[in-house]
Design an enzyme around this catalytic site. Sequence first.
Site, mmCIF file in Angstrom:
data_model
loop_
_atom_site.group_PDB
_atom_site.id
_atom_site.type_symbol
_atom_site.label_atom_id
_atom_site.label_comp_id
_atom_site.label_asym_id
_atom_site.label_seq_id
_atom_site.Cartn_x
_atom_site.Cartn_y
_atom_site.Cartn_z
ATOM 1 N N GLU A 26 0.865 -1.178 0.000
ATOM 2 C CA GLU A 26 0.000 0.000 0.000
ATOM 3 C C GLU A 26 0.902 1.228 0.000
ATOM 4 O OE1 GLU A 26 -2.807 0.042 3.193
ATOM 5 O OE2 GLU A 26 -3.956 -1.648 2.413
ATOM 6 N N ASP B 204 -6.087 9.475 9.641
ATOM 7 C CA ASP B 204 -4.765 9.011 10.046
ATOM 8 C C ASP B 204 -4.363 9.530 11.412
ATOM 9 O OD1 ASP B 204 -4.235 7.549 7.686
ATOM 10 O OD2 ASP B 204 -3.813 9.410 6.626
#
EC number: 4.2.1.20
Length: 279
Positions: free
Chosen positions: A50, A61
Amino acid sequence: MTTRIDTKFAELKAEGRPALVTYFMGGDPDLETALKVMKALPKAGADVIELGMPFSDPMADGPAIQAAGLRALNAGQTLAKTLYMAAEFRKEDDTTPIVMMGYYNPIYVYGVERFLTDAKASGVDGLIVVDLPSEMDAELCIPAMKAGINFIRLTTPTTDDKRLPKVLHNSSGFVYYVSMNGITGAAIADTAKVGEAVRHIKKSTDLPICVGFGVKTPEQAAAIATHADGVVVGTAIVNAIAGELDEKGKVKGDPVAAATRLVHALAESVRATRLEAAQ
């Protein structure tokens, strides 16, 4: 349409083991170092990569990945340079799947059609765009599918039976089950509950299910691996890289070695778990 992601998961199923999916931020701490990390991941045991697309407002995040994105942006990373990383990686590795992960804004600014053309040409196999719900499939999901790129959806503990079919509709490649509510890098989820959730999702899809958010150690990865088709590790790898940088985010140690040591340990643990379970 059969992509590298489909091929990889079919191979792993035949081997009787789950995938180790490794996330890192494109351009962190700089383009050259990040590309070295990327090229080293498969040899260390990563099955799927990824590749993070840095963005200035990464709402899903945690602090570690936010900091990585900021370091990358400060070093001049752009979406074009992240695509360049994929293209350079493909010159040496034509089998390891690349999934670009991030937010829609940079893609929108770049231009959806141009982005998909360039992503396909660079050897990108899939996309995870965390802020594009299924109601917006026409924006990127459907064009990506037409371009031969998998569009991977996130499901969470709060995705109920009414919502799940909408999330899975037009999904391809694999399903990313976020094992807890919150931001990346949070505490590990209850593995029994993860297993229950994975079994529930499997009733509605034949796609492989990978579990992430909160997986930091080889032991945690092994525990998740007993329940899933793949384990996603991101924050721990980002932290391993960050541990080799000075206070200004510049390389002082060996971030490539730090990342590959961790990935090797994770891979060994994940592979051993399924083999033990199969015996």
